[in-house]
Design an enzyme around this catalytic site. Structure first.
Site, mmCIF file in Angstrom:
data_model
loop_
_atom_site.group_PDB
_atom_site.id
_atom_site.type_symbol
_atom_site.label_atom_id
_atom_site.label_comp_id
_atom_site.label_asym_id
_atom_site.label_seq_id
_atom_site.Cartn_x
_atom_site.Cartn_y
_atom_site.Cartn_z
ATOM 1 N N SER A 143 59.365 7.394 -3.464
ATOM 2 C CA SER A 143 59.480 8.412 -2.412
ATOM 3 C C SER A 143 58.168 9.051 -1.971
ATOM 4 C CB SER A 143 60.449 9.516 -2.838
ATOM 5 O OG SER A 143 61.765 9.065 -2.733
ATOM 6 N N LYS A 158 57.156 19.658 0.292
ATOM 7 C CA LYS A 158 58.491 19.059 0.428
ATOM 8 C C LYS A 158 59.549 20.102 0.076
ATOM 9 C CE LYS A 158 61.022 14.909 -1.198
ATOM 10 N NZ LYS A 158 60.926 13.708 -2.063
ATOM 11 N N SER A 165 61.773 9.200 0.203
ATOM 12 C CA SER A 165 62.463 10.379 0.696
ATOM 13 C C SER A 165 61.522 11.456 1.228
ATOM 14 C CB SER A 165 63.317 10.997 -0.419
ATOM 15 O OG SER A 165 62.481 11.493 -1.456
#
Lengths: 96, 487
Positions: B177, B78, B153
């Protein structure tokens, strides 16, 4: 509804310059979210302690000792403006 | 040979049998990225030459397969993790062009055990969002249906693994997330106990809630990543000194579990999700487990509690993006004060500004007691609800998300509508507990459904064992057609 002045005050505290459209937008959105949050008042609370996340047997201690960072160049390389190895900013105090 | 659908376990078996070399595997994954990601927008940075060079170094170390638990495993990271020499934008224009000067502990541990980074993946700006639509670099699309969101997210992390662009990925979970996008993309996603994995080198959002965790296709893979990544790090003062079990070795232990279900918490769940969840409960009963009713009376206040605490912490953590030391700087500042406000106003996106202002308001003079202090008191009550439940059961279970993947744009106008998609995941972060999302079915639109196991602090091993048992009963979970090179 949060007033325009309240939104501007929050934005000033948060160091955020807002456009005219954004002021109107956040007036609505902040009011919407804060309205929902009022439901917390239904919960009876007294002096509850804050949450303890890390179990007390595991709170780590270490010596408070500075360690050199190996990649100084990499750090300074991300700066928007540098002069003589220092971060460069606009003038703060005007000459009279 | 085609690569993309394999698990860590399958790749390791292939390496052991000398069926292929790391460079061949990595080349296969890089090809998938170049052919498929145009449709998904899951990758923000790929460095094929460096990645392939790293894989080739491993080609010469084939005799170390058994010593390196992640030997030649393609992993996506990420974009809110720092990896030296790679960009780290955290999905924000503010950090556009930022090059990491060091590597996050979690990533460093995976790399040292043989994992190969194939790229940095998209996310909601500063990890704030539930659909990946808040990224400054465009929305990510769900590999199961390109008109739908992958969740957020960590939407890039989930889309990349589901589409066969990485075998596993790392994400962060502050309110759901990891688990929610895992659920929406048909993957296993773990939010470990607060303190289990080091956050050193992660772009901070809400420091009393943030945790690092893996996305994978199977429970075994998740356990493997965790046994390499978890554990104390003296660079993260909140990381625990507790020893890390060999999770993969404990998966097959023969145990039965008692699951606790809070019926009032499940109100409003999509009927198809609810039906699939009931089938999960039946499956555990058939394996000898028990399902009991429990009460979590304060979880209904999770959303309000979270949206005071997380923004308050964010308003402080994000004060550093002021255009001085790194990141976006406005070209038009006349004074230092002007530089801070304009750089932030121009560089930070819509949702992040909303949360910064919410937090600033909650912490401001005259409102602190009514908002921030109150939220922390209710947070304590939510934690106590779970503590009480765990005197009666081993796990609390729920669906991971109240619905399957929704359409792009469907919830962007109303923040509360979007926030409600995390209703089952938020309280787990507030209580600091581990939560594991496991795929359990497909709805009538062929979209994945997931359920969540919530455990006691530092009981990841139990979560893995229960989920592994369930996985055996459920059978192999399907992949979207794009993962097989179609669609």
């Amino acid at each position: 509804m949060l007033t325009r002045e309240e939104v501007l005050k929050i934005a000033k505290l948060a160091r955020l310059t807002l456009t005219e459209d954004e002021i109107v937008f956040y007036q609505k959105q902040l009011t919407r979210v804060l309205g929902h949050i009022e439901d917390l008042n239904q919960v009876q609370t007294s002096k509850e302690a804050f949450v303890q996340h890390v179990p007390s047997d595991a709170i780590p201690f270490r010596e408070d000792r500075a360690q050199p960072f190996p990649n100084h160049e990499g750090l300074m390389g991300n700066a928007p403006a540098v002069e003589n190895g220092c971060f460069l900013l606009p003038t703060i105090v005007e000459h009279s | 040979m085609e690569f993309g659908t394999q698990t860590i376990q399958e790749l390791l078996e292939g390496y052991q049998a000398k069926q292929f070399k790391p460079s061949e595997v990595i080349e296969g994954y890089l090809k998938n990225i170049s052919e498929r990601d145009e449709k998904l927008n899951s990758f923000l940075q790929v460095r094929p030459e460096e990645t392939l060079a790293n894989a080739k170094k491993l080609d010469g170390r084939m005799n170390e397969v058994n010593q390196l638990p992640l030997f030649g495993i393609p992993i996506a990271i990420k974009d809110n993790f720092l990896v030296e020499g790679w960009q780290a934008t955290a999905g924000s224009k503010v950090l556009s062009g930022y090059v990491s000067p060091y590597t996050a502990t979690s990533v460093q541990r995976l790399e040292s055990m043989g994992a190969v980074i194939v790229g940095k993946v998209n996310c909601d700006e500063f990890a704030m969002g539930s659909s990946n639509e808040n990224s400054a670099f465009g929305a990510v699309r769900n590999p199961w249906d390109l008109e739908r969101v992958p969740g957020g997210s960590s939407g890039g992390s989930s889309a990349a693994v589901a589409a066969g662009l990485a075998t596993v990925s790392l994400g962060t979970d502050t309110g759901g997330s990891i688990r929610q996008p895992a659920s929406l993309c048909g993957l296993v996603g773990l939010k470990p106990t607060y303190g289990r994995v080091s956050r050193y080198g992660i772009v901070a959002y809400a420091s009393s809630l943030d945790q690092v965790g893996p996305f994978s296709k199977t429970v075994w893979d998740s356990a493997r990543v965790m046994e390499v990544m978890a554990g104390f790090d003296d660079r993260d003062a909140t990381s625990s000194k507790r020893s890390v079990p060999k999770y993969t070795e404990e998966l097959s232990s023969k145990r039965t579990f008692t699951l606790g279900v809070s019926r009032s918490w499940l109100e409003g769940v999509d009927p198809e999700v609810g039906k699939s969840f009931e089938a999960v409960l039946e499956a555990f009963k058939k394996m000898g487990g028990k399902v009991i009713d429990i009460d979590l009376p304060h979880t209904r206040y999770s959303l309000s509690t979270y949206y005071l605490i997380a923004p308050s912490e964010a308003s402080s953590n994000l004060a550093r993006y002021d255009g001085v030391h790194y990141g976006y700087r406005t070209p038009s500042a006349k004074s230092s004060e002007d530089l801070y406000s304009r750089s932030r106003g121009e560089g930070i996106g819509r949702e992040v500004k909303l949360r910064i202002m919410l937090g600033t308001y909650a912490l401001s003079a005259g409102y602190y007691d009514a908002f921030y202090l109150k939220a922390n008191q209710v947070r304590r009550k939510i934690q106590e609800d779970f503590e009480k439940a765990f005197t009666q059961c081993d796990f609390v279970v729920s669906p991971t998300s109240p619905s399957t993947a929704f359409k792009l744009g469907e919830k962007t106008d109303d923040p509360l509508k979007m926030y409600l998609s995390d209703i089952f995941t938020l309280p787990v972060n507030l209580a600091g507990l581990p939560g594991l999302s496991v795929p359990c079915g497909l709805d009538s639109k062929n979209l994945p459904i997931g359920f969540q196991l919530i455990g006691k602090p530092f009981c990841e091993s139990d979560l893995f064992t229960a989920a592994y048992q369930y996985e055996k009963v459920r059978g192999e979970f399907p992949l979207p057609s794009i993962a097989k090179g179609k669609g």
